[in-house]
Design a protein around this motif. Structure first.
Motif, PDB file in Angstrom:
ATOM      1  N   PHE A 209       0.843  -1.203   0.000  1.00 28.88           N
ATOM      2  CA  PHE A 209       0.000   0.000   0.000  1.00 28.88           C
ATOM      3  C   PHE A 209       0.876   1.249   0.000  1.00 28.88           C
ATOM      4  O   PHE A 209       0.663   2.192  -0.779  1.00 28.88           O
ATOM      5  CB  PHE A 209      -0.901  -0.023   1.235  1.00 28.88           C
ATOM      6  N   ALA A 210       1.877   1.283   0.878  1.00 27.95           N
ATOM      7  CA  ALA A 210       2.743   2.453   0.986  1.00 27.95           C
ATOM      8  C   ALA A 210       3.585   2.641  -0.271  1.00 27.95           C
ATOM      9  O   ALA A 210       3.750   3.772  -0.773  1.00 27.95           O
ATOM     10  CB  ALA A 210       3.637   2.315   2.213  1.00 27.95           C
ATOM     11  N   GLU A 211       4.132   1.551  -0.787  1.00 22.28           N
ATOM     12  CA  GLU A 211       4.973   1.635  -1.981  1.00 22.28           C
ATOM     13  C   GLU A 211       4.189   2.175  -3.174  1.00 22.28           C
ATOM     14  O   GLU A 211       4.708   2.997  -3.951  1.00 22.28           O
ATOM     15  CB  GLU A 211       5.560   0.275  -2.305  1.00 22.28           C
ATOM     16  N   GLU A 212       2.948   1.718  -3.338  1.00 26.45           N
ATOM     17  CA  GLU A 212       2.135   2.174  -4.468  1.00 26.45           C
ATOM     18  C   GLU A 212       1.831   3.662  -4.387  1.00 26.45           C
ATOM     19  O   GLU A 212       1.587   4.306  -5.412  1.00 26.45           O
ATOM     20  CB  GLU A 212       0.832   1.376  -4.514  1.00 26.45           C
TER      21      GLU A 212
ATOM     22  N   GLU B  96       3.989   5.817  -2.820  1.00 27.65           N
ATOM     23  CA  GLU B  96       5.290   6.452  -2.629  1.00 27.65           C
ATOM     24  C   GLU B  96       5.384   7.130  -1.268  1.00 27.65           C
ATOM     25  O   GLU B  96       5.900   8.255  -1.134  1.00 27.65           O
ATOM     26  CB  GLU B  96       5.582   7.439  -3.759  1.00 27.65           C
ATOM     27  N   LEU B  97       4.913   6.452  -0.251  1.00 30.86           N
ATOM     28  CA  LEU B  97       4.987   6.942   1.118  1.00 30.86           C
ATOM     29  C   LEU B  97       6.149   6.275   1.834  1.00 30.86           C
ATOM     30  O   LEU B  97       6.492   5.122   1.553  1.00 30.86           O
ATOM     31  CB  LEU B  97       3.682   6.627   1.871  1.00 30.86           C
ATOM     32  N   PHE B  98       6.751   7.003   2.782  1.00 34.77           N
ATOM     33  CA  PHE B  98       7.816   6.397   3.588  1.00 34.77           C
ATOM     34  C   PHE B  98       7.255   5.194   4.335  1.00 34.77           C
ATOM     35  O   PHE B  98       6.168   5.255   4.934  1.00 34.77           O
ATOM     36  CB  PHE B  98       8.360   7.409   4.597  1.00 34.77           C
ATOM     37  N   CYS B  99       8.004   4.094   4.333  1.00 31.32           N
ATOM     38  CA  CYS B  99       7.540   2.879   5.011  1.00 31.32           C
ATOM     39  C   CYS B  99       8.723   2.149   5.633  1.00 31.32           C
ATOM     40  O   CYS B  99       9.785   2.004   5.009  1.00 31.32           O
ATOM     41  CB  CYS B  99       6.831   1.964   4.011  1.00 31.32           C
ATOM     42  N   TYR B 100       8.530   1.711   6.863  1.00 27.36           N
ATOM     43  CA  TYR B 100       9.537   0.921   7.579  1.00 27.36           C
ATOM     44  C   TYR B 100       8.843  -0.300   8.165  1.00 27.36           C
ATOM     45  O   TYR B 100       7.789  -0.188   8.804  1.00 27.36           O
ATOM     46  CB  TYR B 100      10.170   1.759   8.689  1.00 27.36           C
ATOM     47  N   ARG B 101       9.431  -1.459   7.933  1.00 29.10           N
ATOM     48  CA  ARG B 101       8.903  -2.719   8.475  1.00 29.10           C
ATOM     49  C   ARG B 101      10.006  -3.391   9.274  1.00 29.10           C
ATOM     50  O   ARG B 101      11.140  -3.503   8.797  1.00 29.10           O
ATOM     51  CB  ARG B 101       8.437  -3.630   7.345  1.00 29.10           C
TER      52      ARG B 101
ATOM     53  N   LYS C 126       3.193  10.211   6.141  1.00 33.66           N
ATOM     54  CA  LYS C 126       2.687  11.033   5.048  1.00 33.66           C
ATOM     55  C   LYS C 126       2.867  12.495   5.423  1.00 33.66           C
ATOM     56  O   LYS C 126       2.469  12.909   6.515  1.00 33.66           O
ATOM     57  CB  LYS C 126       1.213  10.730   4.782  1.00 33.66           C
ATOM     58  N   PRO C 127       3.469  13.305   4.544  1.00 31.50           N
ATOM     59  CA  PRO C 127       3.676  14.722   4.861  1.00 31.50           C
ATOM     60  C   PRO C 127       2.349  15.449   5.076  1.00 31.50           C
ATOM     61  O   PRO C 127       1.291  15.015   4.605  1.00 31.50           O
ATOM     62  CB  PRO C 127       4.409  15.260   3.622  1.00 31.50           C
ATOM     63  N   ALA C 128       2.417  16.570   5.760  1.00 28.88           N
ATOM     64  CA  ALA C 128       1.226  17.384   5.994  1.00 28.88           C
ATOM     65  C   ALA C 128       0.666  17.892   4.674  1.00 28.88           C
ATOM     66  O   ALA C 128       1.401  18.111   3.701  1.00 28.88           O
ATOM     67  CB  ALA C 128       1.570  18.551   6.902  1.00 28.88           C
ATOM     68  N   SER C 129      -0.645  18.077   4.636  1.00 30.58           N
ATOM     69  CA  SER C 129      -1.268  18.647   3.454  1.00 30.58           C
ATOM     70  C   SER C 129      -0.930  20.139   3.360  1.00 30.58           C
ATOM     71  O   SER C 129      -0.492  20.762   4.339  1.00 30.58           O
ATOM     72  CB  SER C 129      -2.783  18.454   3.508  1.00 30.58           C
ATOM     73  N   GLU C 130      -1.127  20.703   2.198  1.00 32.24           N
ATOM     74  CA  GLU C 130      -0.790  22.115   1.971  1.00 32.24           C
ATOM     75  C   GLU C 130      -1.537  23.012   2.952  1.00 32.24           C
ATOM     76  O   GLU C 130      -2.756  22.882   3.129  1.00 32.24           O
ATOM     77  CB  GLU C 130      -1.128  22.508   0.533  1.00 32.24           C
ATOM     78  N   GLY C 131      -0.798  23.893   3.598  1.00 28.13           N
ATOM     79  CA  GLY C 131      -1.382  24.812   4.556  1.00 28.13           C
ATOM     80  C   GLY C 131      -1.355  24.328   5.990  1.00 28.13           C
ATOM     81  O   GLY C 131      -1.657  25.084   6.909  1.00 28.13           O
ATOM     82  N   MET C 132      -0.981  23.054   6.215  1.00 25.11           N
ATOM     83  CA  MET C 132      -0.952  22.514   7.576  1.00 25.11           C
ATOM     84  C   MET C 132       0.454  22.057   7.974  1.00 25.11           C
ATOM     85  O   MET C 132       0.624  21.286   8.920  1.00 25.11           O
ATOM     86  CB  MET C 132      -1.946  21.349   7.708  1.00 25.11           C
ATOM     87  N   GLU C 133       1.447  22.576   7.266  1.00 23.52           N
ATOM     88  CA  GLU C 133       2.820  22.163   7.530  1.00 23.52           C
ATOM     89  C   GLU C 133       3.298  22.555   8.924  1.00 23.52           C
ATOM     90  O   GLU C 133       4.204  21.934   9.477  1.00 23.52           O
ATOM     91  CB  GLU C 133       3.757  22.770   6.483  1.00 23.52           C
TER      92      GLU C 133
END
Length: 477
Positions: free
Chosen positions: A40-43, A45-50, A60-67
């Motif tokens: 799911f994460a790879e598809e 392109e999210l950071f993932c550690y197992r 997942k980075p913050a959405s625009e305006g909520m950084e």
């Protein structure tokens, strides 16, 4: 795959729950669900550690305006309690859950539903996929929570920066859990010797009980199948010589046992049968609804070749008759257990018998006292005790800004009020808080009933409302 849940919005929410449910994920078998989460994460392109214990961490980075908003840690466990009715054929190691929708209710076909904690996994995946207004999200999916919180204890917390935890592992949408008790599990072992004892015996099967969560349901007066079996066997001993052959009952340490089977040799079949049936009828009168109607026993003749001695049978029954249930009530919170003990399972094997007991309390000294009492009894019987899977309690302020923010979000979405509470159950929040100093945490969730039993069910409209509340909460974080 073919989806069966209808009427839930967004569709992705129920879709992810079905996909998670289709993956075998009994405690200790989380490799498949971990594979699914990594993909799911790879598809996306999210950071993932197992890690090696099949914990999965996705960012997942913050959405625009909520950084500039503080990051939030969303957490759920991937495993489930694998319980089924005795007449149901289901291989939890290879088969997913067979879901059944009945109007607003979602249940499984004769097994646990796994909403604990499949709903949490599905909720986080939907947020990662569809939420458009949110701070930075750190999402932790832990393994083997139901068998001792093994995953959360093994995780490398250097990956986490958030000091705000939203644990999605609660079963009541109007509750905001701000604290839980700690616990420990003890395995009680007695070495027993079998002797030749040829002749006719009896197999006693006891069932029809509700069971339930050994923490959240321990105060509801639900009968324990092992305790009832011990009482029936004591009645049998009063009617004639009895020697136990084997006993098997209960399964999970965090579930109140619903069924038990005992085989015994006796020198007076008719008298012992009558004594058991009389005792069962008397016990049935003491049970609460619906168990007073559903409780049942059966007695079948069986050929016996070996059995434990009369003395070993007596030692065995003393172990099986250990006191359980609520041991002390909370001095400040009405109808809240403070300390409890669940006599969870019994199994005979080639060397003797093992009885598993779980202990819970809001005070660690009470947990140690409860475990110590059983250790003394077992040692007097010539046995041994293995204590393991100890976990801490946890408490956050009931009036924290974090809890208040969830209350406000829930009211905006539903027009109703959510209240803060503590729960007599173990949550991973305590383990996480031990590794993240300064952490504020709450645990929340939709309406789920009879967790850890085949009667487990979830209200789908609550599932939907809860997701809407989560979106509002994240948007205003």
């Amino acid at each position: 795959m073919k989806y069966i849940i209808k009427g839930v919005k967004p569709q992705a929410l129920s879709g992810y729950f079905e996909e998670v449910s289709a993956i075998p994920r009994a405690s200790g078998n989380e490799a498949g669900i971990a594979d699914y989460l990594v993909k799911f994460a790879e598809e996306r392109e999210l950071f993932c550690y197992r890690d090696e214990t099949n914990n999965v961490f996705i960012k997942k980075p913050a959405s625009e305006g909520m950084e500039q908003s503080e990051p939030i840690l969303l957490q759920a466990h991937t495993d489930m309690v694998a319980e089924k009715n005795a007449n149901v054929k289901h291989d939890f190691a290879r088969e997913g859950i067979r879901l059944v929708q009945e109007g607003n209710i979602l249940r499984a076909n004769g097994t646990t539903l796994g909403a604990d904690d499949g709903y949490g996994v599905a909720m986080i995946l939907t947020v990662l996929d569809e939420c458009t207004q949110h701070p930075e999200l750190e999402c932790l999916f832990t393994s083997s929570e139901e068998t001792g919180m093994d995953g959360v204890m093994a995780f490398d917390y250097s990956h986490i920066t958030s000091r705000k935890l939203l644990n999605l592992d609660c079963g009541g949408e109007q509750e905001i859990i701000c604290g839980c008790c700690g616990g420990i599990r003890t395995d009680l072992h007695l070495r027993l010797t079998r002797e030749k004892c040829q002749g006719e015996g009896l197999t006693l099967k006891l069932g029809g009980l509700c069971g339930g969560h050994s923490g959240e349901d321990i105060h509801k007066g639900r009968a324990n199948a092992l305790t009832l079996t011990a009482k029936l066997l004591e009645a049998a001993r009063a009617a004639g010589e009895v020697r136990l052959v084997e006993v098997s009952g209960g399964d999970k340490s965090n579930a109140i046992p619903r069924e038990c089977v005992a085989t015994l040799w006796t020198d007076r079949d008719d008298a012992v049968t009558a004594a058991i049936e009389k005792a069962a009828a008397e016990l049935k009168q003491t049970l609460q609804a619906p168990e007073c109607d559903t409780f049942e026993i059966s007695l079948q003749p069986v050929t016996v070749k070996e059995a434990y001695s009369v003395q070993d049978t007596e030692r065995f029954l003393r172990l099986l008759s250990l006191k359980g249930g609520v041991m002390a009530w909370h001095p400040e919170l009405e109808n809240m257990p403070y300390t409890s003990r669940n006599v969870a399972s019994v199994r005979t094997n080639e060397v003797g018998v093992c009885v598993v007991v779980s202990h819970r309390s809001f005070a660690m000294e009470e947990i140690e006292k409860s475990a110590g009492e059983l250790t003394q009894i077992v040692q007097e019987l010539g046995g041994s005790v293995y204590a393991h899977n100890q976990y801490p309690g946890w408490e956050s302020p009931l009036s924290s800004p974090f809890a208040t923010a969830w209350q406000e979000a829930y009211t905006r979405v539903t027009g109703k009020t959510a209240h803060t509470a503590v729960v007599h159950a173990g949550l991973e929040c305590g383990m996480i808080a031990d590794h993240l100093p300064g952490l504020t945490a709450i645990s929340v969730g939709p309406n789920i009933y009879d967790m850890h039993t085949p009667a487990e069910r979830m209200e789908l409209d609550s599932f939907e409302r809860f997701y809407a509340t989560l979106l509002d909460f994240l948007k205003n974080a």
